[in-house]
Every structure is written in structure tokens, then in C-alpha cells.
Design a protein around this motif. Structure first.
Motif, PDB file in Angstrom:
ATOM      1  N   LYS A 305      11.233   3.964  23.469  1.00  0.00           N
ATOM      2  CA  LYS A 305      10.936   3.639  24.856  1.00  0.00           C
ATOM      3  C   LYS A 305       9.721   2.732  24.896  1.00  0.00           C
ATOM      4  CE  LYS A 305      10.223   5.740  29.411  1.00  0.00           C
ATOM      5  NZ  LYS A 305      10.043   7.021  30.146  1.00  0.00           N
ATOM      6  N   ASP A 306       9.862   1.573  25.516  1.00  0.00           N
ATOM      7  CA  ASP A 306       8.783   0.592  25.645  1.00  0.00           C
ATOM      8  C   ASP A 306       8.231   0.655  27.067  1.00  0.00           C
ATOM      9  OD1 ASP A 306       7.100  -1.576  25.111  1.00  0.00           O
ATOM     10  OD2 ASP A 306       8.692  -3.082  25.196  1.00  0.00           O
ATOM     11  N   HIS A 307       7.156  -0.111  27.331  1.00  0.00           N
ATOM     12  CA  HIS A 307       6.649  -0.225  28.689  1.00  0.00           C
ATOM     13  C   HIS A 307       7.696  -0.907  29.581  1.00  0.00           C
ATOM     14  CE1 HIS A 307       2.582   1.003  27.683  1.00  0.00           C
ATOM     15  NE2 HIS A 307       2.548   0.126  26.693  1.00  0.00           N
ATOM     16  N   PRO A 308       7.871  -0.444  30.818  1.00  0.00           N
ATOM     17  CA  PRO A 308       8.801  -1.123  31.733  1.00  0.00           C
ATOM     18  C   PRO A 308       8.383  -2.581  31.946  1.00  0.00           C
ATOM     19  CG  PRO A 308       8.114   1.014  32.623  1.00  0.00           C
ATOM     20  CD  PRO A 308       7.245   0.743  31.429  1.00  0.00           C
ATOM     21  N   GLY A 309       9.379  -3.448  31.985  1.00  0.00           N
ATOM     22  CA  GLY A 309       9.106  -4.859  32.238  1.00  0.00           C
ATOM     23  C   GLY A 309       8.681  -5.643  31.025  1.00  0.00           C
ATOM     24  N   GLY A 310       8.787  -5.046  29.832  1.00  0.00           N
ATOM     25  CA  GLY A 310       8.355  -5.714  28.611  1.00  0.00           C
ATOM     26  C   GLY A 310       9.339  -6.746  28.108  1.00  0.00           C
ATOM     27  N   VAL A 311       9.152  -7.167  26.849  1.00  0.00           N
ATOM     28  CA  VAL A 311      10.006  -8.213  26.281  1.00  0.00           C
ATOM     29  C   VAL A 311      11.444  -7.717  26.148  1.00  0.00           C
ATOM     30  CG1 VAL A 311       8.107  -9.299  25.023  1.00  0.00           C
ATOM     31  CG2 VAL A 311       9.470  -7.524  23.904  1.00  0.00           C
ATOM     32  N   GLU A 312      12.348  -8.665  26.082  1.00  0.00           N
ATOM     33  CA  GLU A 312      13.774  -8.351  25.934  1.00  0.00           C
ATOM     34  C   GLU A 312      14.361  -9.219  24.836  1.00  0.00           C
ATOM     35  OE1 GLU A 312      17.985  -8.671  28.478  1.00  0.00           O
ATOM     36  OE2 GLU A 312      16.053  -9.083  29.453  1.00  0.00           O
ATOM     37  N   ASP A 313      15.156  -8.607  23.965  1.00  0.00           N
ATOM     38  CA  ASP A 313      15.830  -9.349  22.888  1.00  0.00           C
ATOM     39  C   ASP A 313      17.308  -9.522  23.206  1.00  0.00           C
ATOM     40  OD1 ASP A 313      16.155 -10.296  19.957  1.00  0.00           O
ATOM     41  OD2 ASP A 313      17.637  -8.690  20.176  1.00  0.00           O
ATOM     42  N   ARG A 314      17.806 -10.737  22.983  1.00  0.00           N
ATOM     43  CA  ARG A 314      19.236 -11.009  23.100  1.00  0.00           C
ATOM     44  C   ARG A 314      19.666 -11.756  21.844  1.00  0.00           C
ATOM     45  NH1 ARG A 314      19.020 -13.715  29.126  1.00  0.00           N
ATOM     46  NH2 ARG A 314      17.751 -12.076  30.113  1.00  0.00           N
ATOM     47  N   ASP A 315      20.206 -11.014  20.877  1.00  0.00           N
ATOM     48  CA  ASP A 315      20.702 -11.588  19.622  1.00  0.00           C
ATOM     49  C   ASP A 315      19.659 -12.439  18.910  1.00  0.00           C
ATOM     50  OD1 ASP A 315      23.217 -10.409  19.735  1.00  0.00           O
ATOM     51  OD2 ASP A 315      24.036 -12.021  20.972  1.00  0.00           O
ATOM     52  N   GLY A 316      18.420 -11.942  18.854  1.00  0.00           N
ATOM     53  CA  GLY A 316      17.382 -12.644  18.120  1.00  0.00           C
ATOM     54  C   GLY A 316      16.613 -13.668  18.919  1.00  0.00           C
ATOM     55  N   THR A 317      16.909 -13.805  20.203  1.00  0.00           N
ATOM     56  CA  THR A 317      16.084 -14.606  21.104  1.00  0.00           C
ATOM     57  C   THR A 317      15.248 -13.651  21.937  1.00  0.00           C
ATOM     58  OG1 THR A 317      17.645 -16.445  21.210  1.00  0.00           O
ATOM     59  CG2 THR A 317      16.051 -16.272  22.997  1.00  0.00           C
ATOM     60  N   LEU A 318      13.945 -13.823  21.907  1.00  0.00           N
ATOM     61  CA  LEU A 318      13.025 -12.926  22.584  1.00  0.00           C
ATOM     62  C   LEU A 318      12.602 -13.540  23.917  1.00  0.00           C
ATOM     63  CD1 LEU A 318      11.606 -10.176  21.897  1.00  0.00           C
ATOM     64  CD2 LEU A 318       9.586 -11.548  21.341  1.00  0.00           C
ATOM     65  N   TYR A 319      12.749 -12.768  24.981  1.00  0.00           N
ATOM     66  CA  TYR A 319      12.378 -13.225  26.318  1.00  0.00           C
ATOM     67  C   TYR A 319      11.069 -12.556  26.726  1.00  0.00           C
ATOM     68  CZ  TYR A 319      16.948 -15.353  26.697  1.00  0.00           C
ATOM     69  OH  TYR A 319      18.054 -16.159  26.473  1.00  0.00           O
ATOM     70  N   PRO A 320      10.147 -13.319  27.336  1.00  0.00           N
ATOM     71  CA  PRO A 320       8.837 -12.777  27.695  1.00  0.00           C
ATOM     72  C   PRO A 320       8.941 -11.642  28.712  1.00  0.00           C
ATOM     73  CG  PRO A 320       8.851 -15.177  27.839  1.00  0.00           C
ATOM     74  CD  PRO A 320      10.273 -14.747  27.682  1.00  0.00           C
ATOM     75  N   PRO A 321       7.858 -10.867  28.861  1.00  0.00           N
ATOM     76  CA  PRO A 321       7.836  -9.820  29.888  1.00  0.00           C
ATOM     77  C   PRO A 321       7.943 -10.410  31.292  1.00  0.00           C
ATOM     78  CG  PRO A 321       6.038  -9.528  28.323  1.00  0.00           C
ATOM     79  CD  PRO A 321       6.623 -10.880  28.063  1.00  0.00           C
ATOM     80  N   ILE A 322       8.183  -9.534  32.254  1.00  0.00           N
ATOM     81  CA  ILE A 322       8.262  -9.977  33.643  1.00  0.00           C
ATOM     82  C   ILE A 322       6.886 -10.449  34.118  1.00  0.00           C
ATOM     83  CG2 ILE A 322      10.181  -8.427  34.160  1.00  0.00           C
ATOM     84  CD1 ILE A 322       8.158  -6.588  35.567  1.00  0.00           C
ATOM     85  N   LYS A 323       6.862 -11.275  35.124  1.00  0.00           N
ATOM     86  CA  LYS A 323       5.595 -11.771  35.701  1.00  0.00           C
ATOM     87  C   LYS A 323       4.759 -10.586  36.168  1.00  0.00           C
ATOM     88  CE  LYS A 323       3.808 -14.863  39.308  1.00  0.00           C
ATOM     89  NZ  LYS A 323       2.825 -15.509  38.423  1.00  0.00           N
ATOM     90  N   GLY A 324       3.493 -10.612  35.856  1.00  0.00           N
ATOM     91  CA  GLY A 324       2.581  -9.546  36.228  1.00  0.00           C
ATOM     92  C   GLY A 324       2.408  -8.478  35.177  1.00  0.00           C
ATOM     93  N   PHE A 325       3.227  -8.521  34.111  1.00  0.00           N
ATOM     94  CA  PHE A 325       3.142  -7.495  33.075  1.00  0.00           C
ATOM     95  C   PHE A 325       1.806  -7.573  32.331  1.00  0.00           C
ATOM     96  CE2 PHE A 325       3.749  -6.040  28.690  1.00  0.00           C
ATOM     97  CZ  PHE A 325       4.318  -4.786  28.885  1.00  0.00           C
ATOM     98  N   TRP A 326       1.485  -8.768  31.844  1.00  0.00           N
ATOM     99  CA  TRP A 326       0.201  -9.031  31.152  1.00  0.00           C
ATOM    100  C   TRP A 326      -0.110 -10.511  31.266  1.00  0.00           C
ATOM    101  CZ3 TRP A 326      -1.734 -12.304  27.510  1.00  0.00           C
ATOM    102  CH2 TRP A 326      -3.007 -12.012  27.004  1.00  0.00           C
ATOM    103  N   GLY A 327      -1.366 -10.815  31.568  1.00  0.00           N
ATOM    104  CA  GLY A 327      -1.814 -12.194  31.516  1.00  0.00           C
ATOM    105  C   GLY A 327      -1.368 -13.078  32.647  1.00  0.00           C
ATOM    106  N   THR A 328      -0.773 -12.488  33.691  1.00  0.00           N
ATOM    107  CA  THR A 328      -0.399 -13.263  34.868  1.00  0.00           C
ATOM    108  C   THR A 328      -0.832 -12.487  36.097  1.00  0.00           C
ATOM    109  OG1 THR A 328       1.817 -12.253  34.824  1.00  0.00           O
ATOM    110  CG2 THR A 328       1.588 -14.414  33.811  1.00  0.00           C
ATOM    111  N   PRO A 329      -1.361 -13.185  37.102  1.00  0.00           N
ATOM    112  CA  PRO A 329      -1.867 -12.482  38.296  1.00  0.00           C
ATOM    113  C   PRO A 329      -0.722 -11.909  39.146  1.00  0.00           C
ATOM    114  CG  PRO A 329      -2.036 -14.856  38.577  1.00  0.00           C
ATOM    115  CD  PRO A 329      -1.598 -14.619  37.165  1.00  0.00           C
TER     116      PRO A 329
END
Length: 329
Positions: A305-329
Motif C-alpha cells: 500500500k502506497d500513499h494515495p495519489g502517488g506514482v503509477e506504473d503502466r508497463d514500465g512507464t512511470l507517471y508522476p503523482p497527482i498535482k498537490g502530492f509533493w512539490g506543487t502548491p
């Protein structure tokens, strides 16, 4: 504005054993730092690593020692002299970046002056097992553009061949985690070239890696345990073609960016790696990964179990977390 700093131990169970030459993990023990200023808060994560003499307890103790300075207003530059490079400093540094972005109403990418992280190819790890079972694991992941193959000194040829046969089109990183000796590294060069391995990562112990200067590398070799900060580049550049930047080694994104830029200035290749961690670690590492030749950021994919809204993998392509998760206002 007055700040408050809190640090805690978080434990995440893994979905399956993570087996490398150094041992087996079934859970990830992390240090999470939160720095609050008024209604805003910044978060950061560090993964203490026994290979570097770190533990959760020692990291929490180190963070507690600098808490008065951070709460009094010390920033990322001051932090570089308050703590040595490592997991404790990484957690605090990344929390400061996150808080700074929220206070400024700008993203970390904007503060750096770089593009926002986007989807990227990130290695899926095939952990040590019998060659047959590693082939089975590789077949399941064969759609991924990049695989990382964990090996030791016993059956590396058979293990790598099994993965290559099961995933003929994937790029390969081979990682012995310091388990080979100089003779095996040299002997494996033709095999690595034959099997189209793109990168060999830290084959020998950092304590004996001068041996890598003694022969021609047919496959580029990346420094992992041998490189922590930019101060070590003079030696590393004589022995390796690629530098693996991990924020837990560099002690945060601040030094990680300096190391990445200094390595590029020397003509070295770049890799971005991680420990087995949550998406909170990976969100910061993506700012190094966007400028790297190789990304190995599948740490959160091993968590039950990861933090909600975290990164997502699709067949080896990694998608960033949702806006506001870290480093975005």
C-alpha cells in the motif's frame, strides 16, 4: 513565521520478497519528516540503509538534533552543513523543498527552472531467484522498455540469459550490488555485450573499485555505492561511465541536483535510482530522472500500500503523482 518539525518511523509491507545479493527485504522502514509553517506543510522521506551505517533510530536522532535550527528558519543551504549526506538529510531537505514550493505558490520544477516531470521509462526490477523463475518474472514484464536484473556471483550468466530470452526487446541494467570481484567483471564483459546489456551497475565493492581502471569496459559501468556527492566525482570519473544519483545517498534534492549537473559537465552518463520507498521519495527523484539516461524508480511498486495519489506504473512507464502530492502548491 514559526516552523515546527516532526519526524516519524513509517513501515510499509511489501507484496513479495525483494531479494538482492546483500539480503532479502519483506518490508520497508522509512523516516518521514513534516515541516509546518502556519497552515502550510512540507513533507520529505528518507530510507536509512544499513550498508551506509544508517538505521531508523540513528536517522531520527540526527533529525532531532537539528530540529531547533530548522524551526528557527534554517534553509536548504544551511542544512548541507548541519547534517552529512544520507537518509536523514534527504528527508529534511525534501520537506524544505515541498514547503518552499507551497509558500511561493510555485512548483519545485519552477523553482529549479526546469520542465515539470512527465511520464518516463523506469526500470522494473527482476530480483534474484533461479534462472527459470527470473525468466518467468521477466516474461510477465516483457512489455516494459527497461528491466533491471539483480544478480550475484553464482549464476549471473544463466540469470541474465534467462531474462534476455524472456524479454528480447527490453533494455537491460544488470546490478550485482557489489557482489562480483574484478576477475568476474572482466570475464563477463563479452557475455554482457552479447546479451545487449545497456548498463552494468556497481559490480564490485566500492572499497576495491580501483580495479575497474585496469581494463576496457565493453558495457558502460555505473557507480552506485561508490558515489554519494559531487565531492567524489574526481575519483569516480576514472572508473565509471555513468553516475547513479540517489537522493538518500546525496542527502536530498539540493545536493542531488548539484551532483547530476556536475556529472553531466564531466561528460558522464546519468542514472536516477531509489531505495524500496514510497511515492514520497520518488516525487522528488523525478526532478533528477527527467535529465537522466536511465531511471530506476520502481520502489513504490513493491509496496502492498502506497500513499494515495502517488506514482503509477503502466508497463514500465512511470507517471508522476497527482498535482498537490509533493512539490506543487
Amino acid at each position: 513565521m514559526h516552523r515546527s518539525l516532526a519526524a516519524r518511523h513509517d513501515r510499509f509491507l511489501l507484496t513479495r520478497p525483494f531479494r538482492i545479493s546483500r539480503g532479502v527485504k519483506t518490508e520497508a522502514d522509512l523516516v518521514t519528516v513534516t515541516i509546518r509553517a502556519g497552515a502550510l506543510e512540507g513533507r520529505g522521506e528518507g530510507v536509512p540503509y544499513a550498508r551506509y551505517g544508517e538505521s531508523v533510530e540513528s536517522s531520527l536522532e540526527a533529525i532531532e538534533g537539528i530540529r531547533p535550527a530548522i524551526e528557527a528558519g534554517a534553509g536548504r543551504e544551511e542544512l548541507l552543513s548541519l547534517l552529512p549526506a544520507g537518509a536523514a538529510r534527504n528527508a529534511v531537505d525534501c520537506a524544505l523543498w515541498d514547503l518552499e514550493a507551497r509558500e511561493a505558490g510555485r512548483s519545485v520544477a519552477e523553482l529549479i527552472g526546469a520542465p515539470e516531470p512527465g511520464p518516463l521509462a523506469s526500470a522494473l526490477t527482476i530480483v534474484i531467484d533461479t534462472p527459470m523463475m527470473m525468466g518467468v518474472a521477466a516474461r510477465r514484464a516483457a512489455a516494459a522498455p527497461l528491466l533491471k536484473v539483480k544478480v550475484d556471483g553464482r549464476l549471473p550468466d544463466a540469470q541474465i540469459r534467462a531474462v534476455r530470452n524472456a524479454a528480447p526487446d527490453s533494455r537491460l541494467i544488470v546490478d550485482p550490488n557489489e557482489s562480483w570481484d574484478a576477475r568476474l567483471v572482466e570475464a563477463m564483459q563479452p557475455v554482457l555485450a552479447e546479451l545487449r546489456v545497456d548498463l552494468l551497475e556497481q559490480p564490485v565493492s566500492a572499497e576495491i573499485d580501483a580495479c575497474l581502471e585496469a581494463f576496457e569496459h565493453r558495457v558502460p559501468i555505473a557507480a552506485d555505492e561508490s558515489i554519494h556527492t559531487s565531492a567524489e566525482l574526481d575519483v569516480v570519473a576514472r572508473r565509471y561511465e555513468v553516475v547513479n544519483v540517489k537522493l538518500d545517498k546525496a542527502g536530498g534534492l539540493t545536493e542531488g541536483l548539484r551532483l547530476a549537473n556536475a556529472a553531466r559537465a564531466r561528460g558522464l552518463g546519468l542514472m536516477t535510482g531509489c531505495m524500496v520507498s514510497s511515492s514520497l521519495s520518488i516525487a522528488a527523484a523525478l526532478h533528477i530522472a527527467r535529465m537522466s539516461d536511465f531511471a530506476d524508480l520502481d520502489g513504490p511498486l513493491w509496496l502492498a500500500k502506497d500513499h494515495p495519489g502517488g506514482v503509477e506504473d503502466r508497463d514500465g512507464t512511470l507517471y508522476p503523482p497527482i498535482k498537490g502530492f509533493w512539490g506543487t502548491p
